[in-house]
Design an enzyme around this catalytic site. Structure first.
Site, PDB file in Angstrom:
ATOM      1  N   THR A  29    -105.976  30.583  47.438  1.00 58.96           N
ATOM      2  CA  THR A  29    -106.551  30.614  48.777  1.00 58.96           C
ATOM      3  C   THR A  29    -105.774  31.555  49.694  1.00 58.96           C
ATOM      4  O   THR A  29    -104.561  31.740  49.522  1.00 58.96           O
ATOM      5  CB  THR A  29    -106.538  29.187  49.375  1.00 58.96           C
ATOM      6  OG1 THR A  29    -106.840  29.261  50.760  1.00 58.96           O
ATOM      7  CG2 THR A  29    -105.186  28.499  49.214  1.00 58.96           C
ATOM      8  N   ASP A  30    -106.466  32.089  50.696  1.00 59.58           N
ATOM      9  CA  ASP A  30    -105.776  32.926  51.698  1.00 59.58           C
ATOM     10  C   ASP A  30    -104.775  32.109  52.520  1.00 59.58           C
ATOM     11  O   ASP A  30    -103.905  32.675  53.177  1.00 59.58           O
ATOM     12  CB  ASP A  30    -106.789  33.620  52.618  1.00 59.58           C
ATOM     13  CG  ASP A  30    -107.696  32.682  53.405  1.00 59.58           C
ATOM     14  OD1 ASP A  30    -107.602  31.452  53.221  1.00 59.58           O
ATOM     15  OD2 ASP A  30    -108.492  33.190  54.222  1.00 59.58           O
ATOM     16  N   GLU A  31    -104.921  30.762  52.472  1.00 63.97           N
ATOM     17  CA  GLU A  31    -104.029  29.926  53.294  1.00 63.97           C
ATOM     18  C   GLU A  31    -102.575  30.016  52.852  1.00 63.97           C
ATOM     19  O   GLU A  31    -101.687  29.615  53.605  1.00 63.97           O
ATOM     20  CB  GLU A  31    -104.487  28.461  53.270  1.00 63.97           C
ATOM     21  CG  GLU A  31    -105.835  28.287  53.928  1.00 63.97           C
ATOM     22  CD  GLU A  31    -106.169  26.855  54.325  1.00 63.97           C
ATOM     23  OE1 GLU A  31    -105.260  26.008  54.357  1.00 63.97           O
ATOM     24  OE2 GLU A  31    -107.339  26.601  54.606  1.00 63.97           O
ATOM     25  N   TYR A  74    -101.346  21.048  51.907  1.00 65.45           N
ATOM     26  CA  TYR A  74    -102.336  21.647  50.993  1.00 65.45           C
ATOM     27  C   TYR A  74    -101.945  23.072  50.631  1.00 65.45           C
ATOM     28  O   TYR A  74    -101.831  23.424  49.454  1.00 65.45           O
ATOM     29  CB  TYR A  74    -103.742  21.631  51.632  1.00 65.45           C
ATOM     30  CG  TYR A  74    -104.690  22.625  50.985  1.00 65.45           C
ATOM     31  CD1 TYR A  74    -105.141  22.442  49.676  1.00 65.45           C
ATOM     32  CD2 TYR A  74    -105.107  23.771  51.663  1.00 65.45           C
ATOM     33  CE1 TYR A  74    -105.988  23.369  49.063  1.00 65.45           C
ATOM     34  CE2 TYR A  74    -105.958  24.702  51.060  1.00 65.45           C
ATOM     35  CZ  TYR A  74    -106.388  24.500  49.762  1.00 65.45           C
ATOM     36  OH  TYR A  74    -107.217  25.414  49.164  1.00 65.45           O
ATOM     37  N   LYS A 122    -100.692  24.829  47.080  1.00 68.96           N
ATOM     38  CA  LYS A 122    -101.383  25.964  46.436  1.00 68.96           C
ATOM     39  C   LYS A 122    -100.401  27.138  46.250  1.00 68.96           C
ATOM     40  O   LYS A 122    -100.430  27.822  45.232  1.00 68.96           O
ATOM     41  CB  LYS A 122    -102.582  26.420  47.275  1.00 68.96           C
ATOM     42  CG  LYS A 122    -103.742  25.446  47.342  1.00 68.96           C
ATOM     43  CD  LYS A 122    -104.446  25.212  46.011  1.00 68.96           C
ATOM     44  CE  LYS A 122    -105.266  26.380  45.536  1.00 68.96           C
ATOM     45  NZ  LYS A 122    -106.041  26.050  44.313  1.00 68.96           N
TER      46      LYS A 122
HETATM   47  P1  NAD Z   1    -113.718  20.707  46.112  1.00 74.03           P
HETATM   48  O1  NAD Z   1    -112.799  19.783  46.832  1.00 74.03           O
HETATM   49  O2  NAD Z   1    -115.145  20.783  46.524  1.00 74.03           O
HETATM   50  O3  NAD Z   1    -113.715  20.354  44.539  1.00 74.03           O
HETATM   51  C1  NAD Z   1    -112.528  20.129  43.837  1.00 74.03           C
HETATM   52  C2  NAD Z   1    -112.913  19.620  42.441  1.00 74.03           C
HETATM   53  O4  NAD Z   1    -111.716  19.457  41.679  1.00 74.03           O
HETATM   54  C3  NAD Z   1    -113.631  18.281  42.453  1.00 74.03           C
HETATM   55  O5  NAD Z   1    -114.726  18.297  41.567  1.00 74.03           O
HETATM   56  C4  NAD Z   1    -112.560  17.301  41.960  1.00 74.03           C
HETATM   57  O6  NAD Z   1    -113.091  16.170  41.278  1.00 74.03           O
HETATM   58  C5  NAD Z   1    -111.751  18.198  41.039  1.00 74.03           C
HETATM   59  N1  NAD Z   1    -110.359  17.735  40.865  1.00 74.03           N
HETATM   60  C6  NAD Z   1    -109.457  17.451  41.850  1.00 74.03           C
HETATM   61  N2  NAD Z   1    -108.289  17.060  41.307  1.00 74.03           N
HETATM   62  C7  NAD Z   1    -108.461  17.111  39.959  1.00 74.03           C
HETATM   63  C8  NAD Z   1    -107.609  16.824  38.861  1.00 74.03           C
HETATM   64  N3  NAD Z   1    -106.352  16.385  39.035  1.00 74.03           N
HETATM   65  N4  NAD Z   1    -108.099  16.996  37.609  1.00 74.03           N
HETATM   66  C9  NAD Z   1    -109.378  17.436  37.417  1.00 74.03           C
HETATM   67  N5  NAD Z   1    -110.223  17.691  38.415  1.00 74.03           N
HETATM   68  C10 NAD Z   1    -109.772  17.536  39.678  1.00 74.03           C
HETATM   69  O7  NAD Z   1    -113.020  22.126  46.164  1.00 74.03           O
HETATM   70  P2  NAD Z   1    -113.599  23.605  46.429  1.00 74.03           P
HETATM   71  O8  NAD Z   1    -113.760  23.806  47.881  1.00 74.03           O
HETATM   72  O9  NAD Z   1    -114.716  23.852  45.511  1.00 74.03           O
HETATM   73  O10 NAD Z   1    -112.334  24.471  45.980  1.00 74.03           O
HETATM   74  C11 NAD Z   1    -112.146  24.821  44.608  1.00 74.03           C
HETATM   75  C12 NAD Z   1    -110.891  25.667  44.471  1.00 74.03           C
HETATM   76  O11 NAD Z   1    -111.031  26.833  45.271  1.00 74.03           O
HETATM   77  C13 NAD Z   1    -109.628  24.970  44.951  1.00 74.03           C
HETATM   78  O12 NAD Z   1    -108.581  25.299  44.064  1.00 74.03           O
HETATM   79  C14 NAD Z   1    -109.364  25.557  46.327  1.00 74.03           C
HETATM   80  O13 NAD Z   1    -107.999  25.554  46.631  1.00 74.03           O
HETATM   81  C15 NAD Z   1    -109.908  26.957  46.150  1.00 74.03           C
HETATM   82  N6  NAD Z   1    -110.421  27.597  47.375  1.00 74.03           N
HETATM   83  C16 NAD Z   1    -111.352  26.983  48.155  1.00 74.03           C
HETATM   84  C17 NAD Z   1    -111.880  27.633  49.273  1.00 74.03           C
HETATM   85  C18 NAD Z   1    -112.925  26.988  50.159  1.00 74.03           C
HETATM   86  O14 NAD Z   1    -113.259  27.544  51.213  1.00 74.03           O
HETATM   87  N7  NAD Z   1    -113.512  25.856  49.801  1.00 74.03           N
HETATM   88  C19 NAD Z   1    -111.434  28.935  49.592  1.00 74.03           C
HETATM   89  C20 NAD Z   1    -110.456  29.532  48.765  1.00 74.03           C
HETATM   90  C21 NAD Z   1    -109.980  28.865  47.660  1.00 74.03           C
HETATM   91  O1  DAU Z   2    -109.237  29.635  53.807  1.00 73.08           O
HETATM   92  C1  DAU Z   2    -109.574  28.981  52.617  1.00 73.08           C
HETATM   93  C2  DAU Z   2    -109.507  27.493  52.828  1.00 73.08           C
HETATM   94  O2  DAU Z   2    -110.632  27.140  53.614  1.00 73.08           O
HETATM   95  C3  DAU Z   2    -109.511  26.698  51.519  1.00 73.08           C
HETATM   96  O3  DAU Z   2    -108.340  27.003  50.824  1.00 73.08           O
HETATM   97  C4  DAU Z   2    -109.574  25.202  51.809  1.00 73.08           C
HETATM   98  O4  DAU Z   2    -109.674  24.469  50.601  1.00 73.08           O
HETATM   99  C5  DAU Z   2    -110.792  24.918  52.646  1.00 73.08           C
HETATM  100  O5  DAU Z   2    -110.833  23.556  52.990  1.00 73.08           O
HETATM  101  C6  DAU Z   2    -110.765  25.771  53.913  1.00 73.08           C
HETATM  102  O6  DAU Z   2    -109.699  25.345  54.795  1.00 73.08           O
HETATM  103  P1  DAU Z   2    -109.909  25.236  56.387  1.00 73.08           P
HETATM  104  O7  DAU Z   2    -108.910  24.302  56.912  1.00 73.08           O
HETATM  105  O8  DAU Z   2    -109.999  26.573  57.006  1.00 73.08           O
HETATM  106  O9  DAU Z   2    -111.411  24.602  56.396  1.00 73.08           O
HETATM  107  P2  DAU Z   2    -112.069  23.409  57.220  1.00 73.08           P
HETATM  108  O10 DAU Z   2    -113.534  23.450  56.903  1.00 73.08           O
HETATM  109  O11 DAU Z   2    -111.359  22.123  57.047  1.00 73.08           O
HETATM  110  O12 DAU Z   2    -111.870  23.879  58.728  1.00 73.08           O
HETATM  111  C7  DAU Z   2    -112.330  25.148  59.178  1.00 73.08           C
HETATM  112  C8  DAU Z   2    -111.906  25.282  60.649  1.00 73.08           C
HETATM  113  O13 DAU Z   2    -112.677  24.360  61.422  1.00 73.08           O
HETATM  114  C9  DAU Z   2    -110.458  24.946  60.913  1.00 73.08           C
HETATM  115  O14 DAU Z   2    -109.956  25.791  61.932  1.00 73.08           O
HETATM  116  C10 DAU Z   2    -110.498  23.509  61.410  1.00 73.08           C
HETATM  117  C11 DAU Z   2    -111.838  23.437  62.125  1.00 73.08           C
HETATM  118  N1  DAU Z   2    -112.520  22.120  62.110  1.00 73.08           N
HETATM  119  C12 DAU Z   2    -112.713  21.511  60.916  1.00 73.08           C
HETATM  120  C13 DAU Z   2    -113.350  20.296  60.838  1.00 73.08           C
HETATM  121  C14 DAU Z   2    -113.545  19.608  59.509  1.00 73.08           C
HETATM  122  C15 DAU Z   2    -112.991  21.571  63.290  1.00 73.08           C
HETATM  123  O15 DAU Z   2    -112.850  22.146  64.367  1.00 73.08           O
HETATM  124  N2  DAU Z   2    -113.629  20.352  63.211  1.00 73.08           N
HETATM  125  C16 DAU Z   2    -113.814  19.672  62.048  1.00 73.08           C
HETATM  126  O16 DAU Z   2    -114.380  18.542  62.064  1.00 73.08           O
END
Ligand code: NAD
Ligand code: DAU
Length: 339
Positions: free
Chosen positions: A125-127, A153, A157
């Site tokens: 992730t970019d985080e 988190y 990562k």
């Molecule tokens: P998500 O939370 O929707 O899904 C995570 C999945 O992983 C779920 O199906 C869960 O059951 C499974 N899981 C969790 N712990 C596990 C374990 N110990 N063993 C096996 N399975 C397990 O997540 P997402 O948003 O789809 O993110 C997927 C990946 O992409 C993550 O690694 C996250 O860090 C990365 N990522 C997400 C975003 C985003 O915006 N959502 C952006 C950049 C990177």
């Molecule tokens: O940048 C990539 C990341 O993006 C991934 O690595 C993470 O897994 C994914 O959860 C996401 O992280 P963020 O913290 O950026 O996403 P989130 O949707 O939780 O929040 C996006 C922005 O919105 C953040 O600035 C917090 C704000 N927010 C979020 C929620 C859930 C609100 O203002 N209100 C809310 O209820």
């Protein structure tokens, strides 16, 4: 070609499973997922009968289970999506983030070393780069930006990323890492900003915006992320990190107002609430490396992607209504009740 896709019952992983099965009809895709609160087997229903697909419910931290799967499947590649992913939950309870995100990554890579693999890909992730100031729009995260994570988190990562690069240098494991910006699209769990706001707006509930709502995220349609990973695992260079993002920066408040407009809901639903602890201000990816080396560019414009996502939410109400009517209500009360 057999690929183990971990976390394939979650948001991005399931989109990747669908994308790969469609694009490569001769590949075998094996999904390994623990089915935590974020994993949803019903999401994978459309591919459960596909002979090229197998689902296995296991924890990536379970060495025996992971070894068994490698012995059965002899995978050519592993793409690791499995992780705890919600920043707010990591602030409440970091422990499981360290287990799944760091130890799970180590267990998978140990199996890759033991049984041999063509490619281990870590979905990061970019985080991991921390955040950028709002008053320096000229700054972007490159692959050379130092790791400077803010939350439990993102530091978990980041720990995993360091381990992946160490396994490459020390053991010669053929690894790649992608660091992507915020994704949105079908099957995103409604704890995250966009699906939460869509679900609340449709129910005429308050739209909880943290702090001043001016935090900036760089939004990417999930299919564009899947295409980037496909390119990296096939054509990316071993040992390399690739940033993935589409120069689509938006303030949170802009996103919430767009959702109100698209759904015909009043902005009076917007409720400013207490800020997230350690809240990152701005994320912004410089995707020059993946563009120049692999020819990747985002294809879905935000205006189209958000319409598609809202349309999907309207057409798949049962999917997310089942979630928000269950245990999620306790989560919501805990996180937002006294905010
Ligand atoms: P998500 O939370 O929707 O899904 C995570 C999945 O992983 C779920 O199906 C869960 O059951 C499974 N899981 C969790 N712990 C596990 C374990 N110990 N063993 C096996 N399975 C397990 O997540 P997402 O948003 O789809 O993110 C997927 C990946 O992409 C993550 O690694 C996250 O860090 C990365 N990522 C997400 C975003 C985003 O915006 N959502 C952006 C950049 C990177
Ligand atoms: O940048 C990539 C990341 O993006 C991934 O690595 C993470 O897994 C994914 O959860 C996401 O992280 P963020 O913290 O950026 O996403 P989130 O949707 O939780 O929040 C996006 C922005 O919105 C953040 O600035 C917090 C704000 N927010 C979020 C929620 C859930 C609100 O203002 N209100 C809310 O209820």
């Amino acid at each position: 070609m057999t690929i183990i896709v971990t976390g394939g019952a979650g948001f991005i992983g399931s989109n990747f499973v669908f994308y790969m099965l469609e694009k490569y009809p001769d590949y075998r895709i094996v999904c390994l997922d623990k089915l935590t609160y974020a994993g949803n087997l019903s999401t994978l229903a459309p591919v459960m009968e596909n002979p090229n697909f197998r689902f296995v419910k296991e924890d990536i931290c379970d060495r025996e289970a992971v070894d068994r799967l490698f012995e059965e499947e002899h995978p050519d590649m592993v793409v690791n999506f499995a992780a705890e992913t919600h920043v707010d939950r990591s602030i409440e309870d970091p422990d499981v983030f360290l287990q799944s995100n760091i130890m799970g990554t180590a267990v998978l890579m140990d199996a890759c070393r033991k049984y041999g693999i063509k490619r281990y890909h870590q979905v990061s992730t970019d985080e991991v780069y921390g955040d950028l100031p709002l008053d320096r729009p000229d700054l972007f995260f490159t692959e050379e930006t130092p790791i400077h994570a803010s939350s439990p988190y993102s530091s978990a990562k980041a720990g995993a990323d360091l381990l992946v690069l160490a396994y490459h240098r020390t053991f010669g494991l053929p690894v790649t890492i992608s660091r992507c910006s915020n994704n949105y699209g079908p099957y995103q769990f409604p704890e995250k900003l966009i699906p939460l706001m869509i679900a609340n707006a449709l129910a005429d509930k308050p739209l909880p915006v943290y702090g001043d709502g001016l935090n900036v995220r760089d939004w990417l349609y999930v299919e564009d992320h899947c295409k980037a990973i496909d390119l990296i695992i096939h054509k990316g260079r071993e040992g390399e990190v690739y940033n993935v993002g589409g120069h689509n920066e938006k303030q949170n408040i802009e996103i919430v107002k767009i959702i109100c407009k698209e759904l015909g809901k009043p902005e009076s639903l917007i409720a400013y609430v207490g800020d997230r602890k350690g809240h990152d201000r701005r994320y912004a990816i410089d995707p020059a490396k993946i563009h120049e080396e692999l020819g990747w560019l985002p294809e879905t414009k935000f205006e189209d992607g958000i319409k598609k996502t809202i349309q999907w939410s309207l057409e798949n109400r049962e999917w997310w209504e089942t979630i928000v009517s269950g245990e999620y209500q306790n989560y919501y009360e805990k996180m937002y009740g006294n905010r």
